[in-house]
Scaffold this motif. Structure first.
Motif, PDB file in Angstrom:
ATOM      1  N   LEU A 142     -16.349 -45.436  56.156  1.00 28.20           N
ATOM      2  CA  LEU A 142     -16.362 -44.774  54.851  1.00 28.20           C
ATOM      3  C   LEU A 142     -15.477 -43.532  54.880  1.00 28.20           C
ATOM      4  CD1 LEU A 142     -17.526 -44.407  51.973  1.00 28.20           C
ATOM      5  CD2 LEU A 142     -19.329 -43.039  53.039  1.00 28.20           C
ATOM      6  N   MET A 143     -15.563 -42.752  55.959  1.00 29.14           N
ATOM      7  CA  MET A 143     -14.757 -41.540  56.067  1.00 29.14           C
ATOM      8  C   MET A 143     -13.258 -41.888  56.055  1.00 29.14           C
ATOM      9  SD  MET A 143     -14.603 -38.663  59.056  1.00 29.14           S
ATOM     10  CE  MET A 143     -13.828 -39.798  60.195  1.00 29.14           C
ATOM     11  N   ALA A 173     -11.910 -44.557  54.773  1.00 29.20           N
ATOM     12  CA  ALA A 173     -11.552 -45.108  53.461  1.00 29.20           C
ATOM     13  C   ALA A 173     -11.335 -44.022  52.418  1.00 29.20           C
ATOM     14  CB  ALA A 173     -12.627 -46.075  52.994  1.00 29.20           C
ATOM     15  N   VAL A 174     -12.048 -42.925  52.502  1.00 25.16           N
ATOM     16  CA  VAL A 174     -11.942 -41.879  51.475  1.00 25.16           C
ATOM     17  C   VAL A 174     -11.270 -40.607  52.002  1.00 25.16           C
ATOM     18  CG1 VAL A 174     -13.929 -42.744  50.187  1.00 25.16           C
ATOM     19  CG2 VAL A 174     -14.257 -40.962  51.913  1.00 25.16           C
ATOM     20  N   ARG A 175     -10.568 -40.717  53.118  1.00 20.64           N
ATOM     21  CA  ARG A 175      -9.976 -39.523  53.726  1.00 20.64           C
ATOM     22  C   ARG A 175      -8.968 -38.824  52.809  1.00 20.64           C
ATOM     23  NH1 ARG A 175      -7.323 -43.612  56.864  1.00 20.64           N
ATOM     24  NH2 ARG A 175      -5.121 -43.618  56.364  1.00 20.64           N
ATOM     25  N   ARG A 176      -8.282 -39.555  51.967  1.00 23.26           N
ATOM     26  CA  ARG A 176      -7.310 -38.907  51.079  1.00 23.26           C
ATOM     27  C   ARG A 176      -7.992 -38.043  50.033  1.00 23.26           C
ATOM     28  NH1 ARG A 176      -4.469 -43.973  48.470  1.00 23.26           N
ATOM     29  NH2 ARG A 176      -4.247 -44.221  50.688  1.00 23.26           N
ATOM     30  N   TYR A 177      -9.264 -38.324  49.746  1.00 26.97           N
ATOM     31  CA  TYR A 177     -10.000 -37.495  48.792  1.00 26.97           C
ATOM     32  C   TYR A 177     -10.679 -36.327  49.469  1.00 26.97           C
ATOM     33  CZ  TYR A 177      -9.235 -41.723  46.128  1.00 26.97           C
ATOM     34  OH  TYR A 177      -8.665 -42.806  45.524  1.00 26.97           O
ATOM     35  N   ILE A 178     -10.971 -36.479  50.766  1.00 34.23           N
ATOM     36  CA  ILE A 178     -11.625 -35.402  51.524  1.00 34.23           C
ATOM     37  C   ILE A 178     -10.627 -34.287  51.826  1.00 34.23           C
ATOM     38  CG2 ILE A 178     -12.760 -34.819  53.684  1.00 34.23           C
ATOM     39  CD1 ILE A 178     -13.904 -37.665  53.711  1.00 34.23           C
ATOM     40  N   PRO A 205      -6.625 -33.972  51.187  1.00 36.69           N
ATOM     41  CA  PRO A 205      -5.331 -34.511  50.756  1.00 36.69           C
ATOM     42  C   PRO A 205      -4.191 -34.054  51.685  1.00 36.69           C
ATOM     43  CG  PRO A 205      -6.469 -33.440  48.929  1.00 36.69           C
ATOM     44  CD  PRO A 205      -7.230 -33.130  50.177  1.00 36.69           C
TER      45      PRO A 205
END
Length: 59
Positions: A46-47, A49-54, A56
């Motif tokens: 999950l981390m 997959a969403v690293r670009r939102y955490i 940038p």
């Protein structure tokens, strides 16, 4: 927070399976260890997959 929830759900699932199936000894430890590792793997996935939102990247 979502990562902790995912890990906790996997660990709780391992606990439920262990108790429902009346597992003991090495088998119970294997199930709990597997559920723990699965939770960590899903949380890490999950981390990633969403690293670009955490955090940038800078252009």
């Amino acid at each position: 927070m979502a990562m902790l929830i995912i890990w906790g759900a996997c660990y709780a699932t391992g606990q439920v399976v262990t108790h429902d199936q009346d597992l003991t000894g090495a088998t119970a430890k294997t199930v709990l260890g597997g559920s723990h590792l699965a939770g960590l793997a899903l949380a890490f996935g999950l981390m990633v997959a969403v690293r670009r939102y955490i955090a940038p990247t800078r252009a």
